[in-house]
Design an enzyme around this catalytic site. Sequence first.
Site, mmCIF file in Angstrom:
data_model
loop_
_atom_site.group_PDB
_atom_site.id
_atom_site.type_symbol
_atom_site.label_atom_id
_atom_site.label_comp_id
_atom_site.label_asym_id
_atom_site.label_seq_id
_atom_site.Cartn_x
_atom_site.Cartn_y
_atom_site.Cartn_z
ATOM 1 N N ASP A 101 -1.248 -1.581 -9.087
ATOM 2 C CA ASP A 101 -1.776 -2.178 -7.868
ATOM 3 C C ASP A 101 -3.088 -1.472 -7.490
ATOM 4 O O ASP A 101 -4.017 -1.448 -8.298
ATOM 5 C CB ASP A 101 -0.697 -2.099 -6.774
ATOM 6 C CG ASP A 101 -1.016 -2.838 -5.499
ATOM 7 O OD1 ASP A 101 -0.859 -4.066 -5.458
ATOM 8 O OD2 ASP A 101 -1.427 -2.178 -4.524
ATOM 9 N N TYR A 231 -8.006 -2.150 1.907
ATOM 10 C CA TYR A 231 -8.389 -3.562 2.003
ATOM 11 C C TYR A 231 -9.639 -3.726 2.864
ATOM 12 O O TYR A 231 -10.481 -4.585 2.588
ATOM 13 C CB TYR A 231 -7.232 -4.370 2.604
ATOM 14 C CG TYR A 231 -6.012 -4.382 1.720
ATOM 15 C CD1 TYR A 231 -5.865 -5.334 0.717
ATOM 16 C CD2 TYR A 231 -5.005 -3.427 1.872
ATOM 17 C CE1 TYR A 231 -4.752 -5.342 -0.111
ATOM 18 C CE2 TYR A 231 -3.887 -3.425 1.055
ATOM 19 C CZ TYR A 231 -3.769 -4.384 0.062
ATOM 20 O OH TYR A 231 -2.665 -4.379 -0.760
ATOM 21 N N HIS A 294 6.396 -7.662 -8.823
ATOM 22 C CA HIS A 294 5.186 -6.873 -8.628
ATOM 23 C C HIS A 294 5.397 -5.378 -8.861
ATOM 24 O O HIS A 294 4.557 -4.718 -9.470
ATOM 25 C CB HIS A 294 4.651 -7.104 -7.216
ATOM 26 C CG HIS A 294 3.345 -6.407 -6.951
ATOM 27 N ND1 HIS A 294 2.174 -6.732 -7.611
ATOM 28 C CD2 HIS A 294 3.029 -5.371 -6.117
ATOM 29 C CE1 HIS A 294 1.188 -5.955 -7.185
ATOM 30 N NE2 HIS A 294 1.682 -5.124 -6.287
#
Length: 319
Positions: A101, A231, A294
């Site tokens: 990730d 982010y 994930h």
Amino acid sequence: MSEVNHQRIKTNGIWMHIAELGTGPLVLLLHGFPEIWYSWRHQITFLAKHGYHVVAPDLRGYGDSDCPLSPNSYTVIHLVGDLIGLLDHFGEQQAFVVGHDWGAVAGWHLSLLRPDRVKGLVTLSAPYFQRSPSSAVVEHFRKMFGDGCFICQFQEPGRAERAFARYDYLTVMKKFLCLAKTDYLVAPLGMEIVDYLETPSVLPKWITEEELQVYADKFQESGFSGPLNYYRAMNLNWELLATWHGSKITVPTKFIIGDKDIGFESIGTREYVMGDAFKRLVPDLDVVILDGHHFIQQEKAQEVSDEILSFLCKFTTVY
């Protein structure tokens, strides 16, 4: 995990917590969102037993590492600088790098910016994409998915933190780490992404309540702002990386992804990672698709550990 050594070291102006085990060639294990070093608990012991010096840090903003306040302190330039400092601390010119990730993003960019420091790269769940010459990252996702996209919702400081705070920390961890959705994470109009994610009534077999509580306890101490700032730095990354537009990842790489990862089927990830475009950007590439979601290094811990080890053994002779 009692045999694992824990320490905090100074790197790139911050104190970084690391979990460490074993001796031999250095392997960095880089976690993603919302995780800590503990997400590599299976791989740490496995790789150490096979002759490697395994170091799993809490990335900046996470766990027991420092958490700078400004989102501008979470660019990939900062992440790469942190990792260079780790290598220098251990006196190693090169290391193997394994990232999941956001940890994969860090590994990709360490390999892009400082390929001389990476012996080999294994990335999980997050492929490397060509930088768009015309559209900043967040605007791209907003055009594709609207404000319900988790990346867009995470942009405004405090918004996601307030939404997460409506739940206890253990529930937030269950919503993310036990994620079973396979479509890209886009909440319906007017709904926050954390409300859209389901809380499982029964945990998947690969994680226990006690393991989830480890994450919950640590995020209760450190909060979510640091992780969310990754982010919030995405558009700044786009600006800073203009110089490297069109550059390739030249280090040997293995990419691992679950076939039920978010967006794998619905937004063309399968076609991309199996097609020519990905391999043009990463010429020395091996792609492995596993049956899983994930958080693949936890869900399919032994398979991922074996895939990592088979890659490392191409370059080393330890067993």
